[in-house]
Design an enzyme around this catalytic site. Structure first.
Site, short mmCIF file in Angstrom:
data_model
loop_
_atom_site.label_atom_id
_atom_site.label_comp_id
_atom_site.label_asym_id
_atom_site.label_seq_id
_atom_site.Cartn_x
_atom_site.Cartn_y
_atom_site.Cartn_z
N SER A 11 0.83 -1.22 0.00
CA SER A 11 0.00 0.00 0.00
C SER A 11 0.86 1.27 0.00
O SER A 11 1.62 1.52 0.95
CB SER A 11 -0.91 -0.06 1.24
OG SER A 11 -1.17 1.22 1.75
N1 GSH Z 1 -5.91 8.91 1.17
C1 GSH Z 1 -5.69 7.78 2.02
C2 GSH Z 1 -5.84 6.51 1.18
C3 GSH Z 1 -5.97 5.28 2.04
C4 GSH Z 1 -6.34 4.08 1.19
O1 GSH Z 1 -7.26 4.15 0.33
N2 GSH Z 1 -5.65 2.96 1.42
C5 GSH Z 1 -5.96 1.77 0.67
C6 GSH Z 1 -4.75 0.86 0.58
S1 GSH Z 1 -3.57 1.57 -0.51
C7 GSH Z 1 -7.06 1.01 1.39
O2 GSH Z 1 -7.01 0.86 2.59
N3 GSH Z 1 -8.04 0.53 0.62
C8 GSH Z 1 -9.08 -0.26 1.16
C9 GSH Z 1 -10.42 0.21 0.74
O3 GSH Z 1 -10.54 1.29 0.18
O4 GSH Z 1 -11.37 -0.52 1.02
C10 GSH Z 1 -4.28 7.88 2.65
O5 GSH Z 1 -3.42 8.53 2.05
O6 GSH Z 1 -4.07 7.33 3.74
#
Ligand code: GSH
Length: 218
Positions: A11
């Protein structure tokens, strides 16, 4: 003082926070979250972060999500005026400007282009999505003109770390960077940063997953 990072190596935002913790030399506990097993959607995790996303950082009893905001907090709370995020308003503006550009344009262009590949079974990046990524890279190339770091100082800043986490992912997916000599030289320079190898490992995991799904090179 306790500091806990919930994250997954592939991630990019998780790696942004990991790089910040390592470049600040902070002691922290890490908890791996297996997103394939939906560990970020369990009741316990949703109590920490109702958005169900990683990374999450808990400092004593203060719970945070949103990677770039976490990085800013870590400097403000635990290493005030560190060169990663100096207090001088003009320097801080430059760092925030680069970091917000990364979040709202560069990383956003990657999510738009890559989500159909990673989650919807598409095998080719749409040309208009690729054009947007290239346009963002041209902007990043311009930010680095005459400078070694996105901070515009002799020191890297948290914007360098967030851009590194995203950029390395598409680099390892096969992006050709011949047209971006400033970015190529900056990426080489980043190899001196704490956590560079950890970031590379996660970026390669994500990049290779992506590459394997693509029928045409990035
Ligand atoms: N803008 C957030 C993005 C966080 C994010 O979307 N992380 C992803 C992993 S790269 C996630 O947890 N996705 C799971 C989902 O959206 O269900 C940050 O910079 O922390």
């Amino acid at each position: 003082m306790s500091l806990t990072l919930y994250y997954a190596p592939p991630s990019p935002p998780s790696r942004t926070v990991l790089l910040t913790l390592m470049n600040l030399g902070l002691d922290y506990e890490s908890k791996l979250i297996n997103t394939m097993a939906s560990e970020h959607k369990t009741e316990e995790f949703l109590q920490l972060n109702p958005q169900g996303t990683i990374p999450v950082v808990v400092h004593d009893d203060f719970v945070m999500n949103e990677s770039r905001a976490i990085c800013a907090y870590l400097v403000n709370a635990l290493a005030p005026n560190h060169s990663l995020y100096p207090e001088d308003p003009k320097l801080r503006f430059i760092i925030d400007q680069r970091m917000f550009y990364d979040a709202s344009s560069f990383t956003a262009s990657l999510y738009t282009a890559l989500t159909p590949i990673m989650r919807k079974g598409q095998t080719v990046i749409q040309p208009e999505h690729k054009d947007k990524i290239i346009s963002c890279l041209q902007t990043l190339e311009g930010f680095l003109e005459g400078f070694e770091w996105f901070s515009t100082t002799e020191n890297p800043c948290i914007a360098d770390l967030s851009i590194l986490a995203s950029f390395s992912t598409i680099y390892h997916a096969g992006l050709d960077i011949a047209d971006f000599p400033n970015i190529a030289a900056w990426y080489e320079r980043c190899s001196s940063l704490a956590g560079f190898e950890e970031n590379e490992k996660g970026a390669k995991m994500f990049g290779l997953m992506l590459k394997n799904k693509l029928t045409e090179p990035f």
